[in-house]
Scaffold this motif. Sequence first.
Motif, PDB file in Angstrom:
ATOM      1  N   GLN A  24       0.824  -1.205   0.000  1.00  0.00           N
ATOM      2  CA  GLN A  24       0.000   0.000   0.000  1.00  0.00           C
ATOM      3  C   GLN A  24       0.864   1.263   0.000  1.00  0.00           C
ATOM      4  O   GLN A  24       0.622   2.187  -0.780  1.00  0.00           O
ATOM      5  N   TYR A  25       1.870   1.294   0.854  1.00  0.00           N
ATOM      6  CA  TYR A  25       2.716   2.486   0.923  1.00  0.00           C
ATOM      7  C   TYR A  25       3.630   2.594  -0.288  1.00  0.00           C
ATOM      8  O   TYR A  25       3.942   3.707  -0.744  1.00  0.00           O
ATOM      9  N   ALA A  26       4.055   1.464  -0.838  1.00  0.00           N
ATOM     10  CA  ALA A  26       4.840   1.500  -2.072  1.00  0.00           C
ATOM     11  C   ALA A  26       3.997   2.011  -3.232  1.00  0.00           C
ATOM     12  O   ALA A  26       4.498   2.705  -4.123  1.00  0.00           O
ATOM     13  N   ASN A  27       2.701   1.703  -3.217  1.00  0.00           N
ATOM     14  CA  ASN A  27       1.798   2.204  -4.248  1.00  0.00           C
ATOM     15  C   ASN A  27       1.670   3.723  -4.186  1.00  0.00           C
ATOM     16  O   ASN A  27       1.541   4.381  -5.220  1.00  0.00           O
ATOM     17  N   VAL A  28       1.667   4.268  -2.961  1.00  0.00           N
ATOM     18  CA  VAL A  28       1.642   5.728  -2.815  1.00  0.00           C
ATOM     19  C   VAL A  28       2.889   6.332  -3.456  1.00  0.00           C
ATOM     20  O   VAL A  28       2.821   7.334  -4.183  1.00  0.00           O
ATOM     21  N   LEU A  29       4.035   5.699  -3.199  1.00  0.00           N
ATOM     22  CA  LEU A  29       5.285   6.165  -3.803  1.00  0.00           C
ATOM     23  C   LEU A  29       5.217   6.082  -5.321  1.00  0.00           C
ATOM     24  O   LEU A  29       5.687   6.984  -6.033  1.00  0.00           O
ATOM     25  N   MET A  30       4.599   5.009  -5.841  1.00  0.00           N
ATOM     26  CA  MET A  30       4.469   4.853  -7.294  1.00  0.00           C
ATOM     27  C   MET A  30       3.600   5.951  -7.895  1.00  0.00           C
ATOM     28  O   MET A  30       3.878   6.453  -8.988  1.00  0.00           O
ATOM     29  N   ALA A  31       2.553   6.326  -7.188  1.00  0.00           N
ATOM     30  CA  ALA A  31       1.679   7.399  -7.670  1.00  0.00           C
ATOM     31  C   ALA A  31       2.451   8.713  -7.771  1.00  0.00           C
ATOM     32  O   ALA A  31       2.305   9.454  -8.750  1.00  0.00           O
ATOM     33  N   ILE A  32       3.289   8.973  -6.764  1.00  0.00           N
ATOM     34  CA  ILE A  32       4.116  10.184  -6.785  1.00  0.00           C
ATOM     35  C   ILE A  32       5.117  10.120  -7.926  1.00  0.00           C
ATOM     36  O   ILE A  32       5.319  11.096  -8.663  1.00  0.00           O
ATOM     37  N   MET A  54     -12.301   5.923   6.792  1.00  0.00           N
ATOM     38  CA  MET A  54     -12.059   4.489   6.642  1.00  0.00           C
ATOM     39  C   MET A  54     -10.719   4.236   5.961  1.00  0.00           C
ATOM     40  O   MET A  54      -9.955   3.351   6.347  1.00  0.00           O
ATOM     41  N   LEU A  55     -10.425   5.053   4.951  1.00  0.00           N
ATOM     42  CA  LEU A  55      -9.162   4.919   4.224  1.00  0.00           C
ATOM     43  C   LEU A  55      -7.986   5.232   5.137  1.00  0.00           C
ATOM     44  O   LEU A  55      -6.992   4.507   5.165  1.00  0.00           O
ATOM     45  N   LEU A  56      -8.103   6.309   5.893  1.00  0.00           N
ATOM     46  CA  LEU A  56      -7.031   6.696   6.805  1.00  0.00           C
ATOM     47  C   LEU A  56      -6.813   5.637   7.885  1.00  0.00           C
ATOM     48  O   LEU A  56      -5.681   5.357   8.276  1.00  0.00           O
ATOM     49  N   MET A  57      -7.899   5.054   8.352  1.00  0.00           N
ATOM     50  CA  MET A  57      -7.793   4.013   9.374  1.00  0.00           C
ATOM     51  C   MET A  57      -7.048   2.793   8.830  1.00  0.00           C
ATOM     52  O   MET A  57      -6.227   2.193   9.531  1.00  0.00           O
ATOM     53  N   SER A  58      -7.323   2.441   7.568  1.00  0.00           N
ATOM     54  CA  SER A  58      -6.640   1.291   6.963  1.00  0.00           C
ATOM     55  C   SER A  58      -5.140   1.549   6.854  1.00  0.00           C
ATOM     56  O   SER A  58      -4.323   0.660   7.110  1.00  0.00           O
ATOM     57  N   TYR A  59      -4.768   2.787   6.519  1.00  0.00           N
ATOM     58  CA  TYR A  59      -3.346   3.143   6.452  1.00  0.00           C
ATOM     59  C   TYR A  59      -2.703   3.022   7.829  1.00  0.00           C
ATOM     60  O   TYR A  59      -1.569   2.565   7.961  1.00  0.00           O
ATOM     61  N   GLY A  60      -3.434   3.437   8.852  1.00  0.00           N
ATOM     62  CA  GLY A  60      -2.903   3.354  10.207  1.00  0.00           C
ATOM     63  C   GLY A  60      -2.703   1.914  10.663  1.00  0.00           C
ATOM     64  O   GLY A  60      -1.661   1.572  11.231  1.00  0.00           O
TER      65      GLY A  60
END
Length: 213
Positions: free
Chosen positions: A45-53, A182-188
């Motif tokens: 999930q966090y690598a996907n955020v990096l990919m989006a950037i 809900m999205l923020l909670m999943s990241y947490g």
Amino acid sequence: MFPAVYFYRKDRVGRLIGGLTSIEEQKLTIPEILLLLAAGAGFAQYANVLMAILQNWIQSTTYGDTMSKITSGKSLFMMIFWMGIIAPIAEEMIFRWLVYLRLRDHFSVLVSAVLSAAFFGIYHGNIPQAVYAFILGALFAWFLEMGGNKWVSVFLHIGANTWILIFGEYAEMLVKKFGAGMLLMSYGILAVAMIGAYQYFARKGEKRGYRAV
């Protein structure tokens, strides 16, 4: 996948005969497996955020287009089976069980993890996916080393791929129904799983002496 099994088993025998390894595999418990699946989901999930950037920075849609082509018109169940389970097992056999473990017989954890992750990244064929695969590949190798069981990287990889498939399918619907909270909670939750897995397996690796199987 069957050729990968054959070559891994043959290589494993060669490593044992050659005295390159005599390490017994550590057993994995159910809680450890669940932790690995959750941590794999978090890393993806966090690598996907990096990919989006990264995609925005290089103005490329390759990663998104590739995923759309792969998933378009296919049922979620079949994608989870093939991309979430079968593909991770096959890729881990090649890039961690064969490439990483063989490199580890001669080099440090860092060098072996980086080189095997580089091969894994190149295999994916484009810059965004290569970066994504490199990051996850290095993490998978490190956890394999710390966990002392070749299935450690497999469960991480399964967690990563399966989560991305499920998240991609239902994220928009959940946000509309429950809001961005809900999205923020999943990241947490995923961040807690990642940190917890890192601390747990780092201690386990230190206790067993930092040596791959």
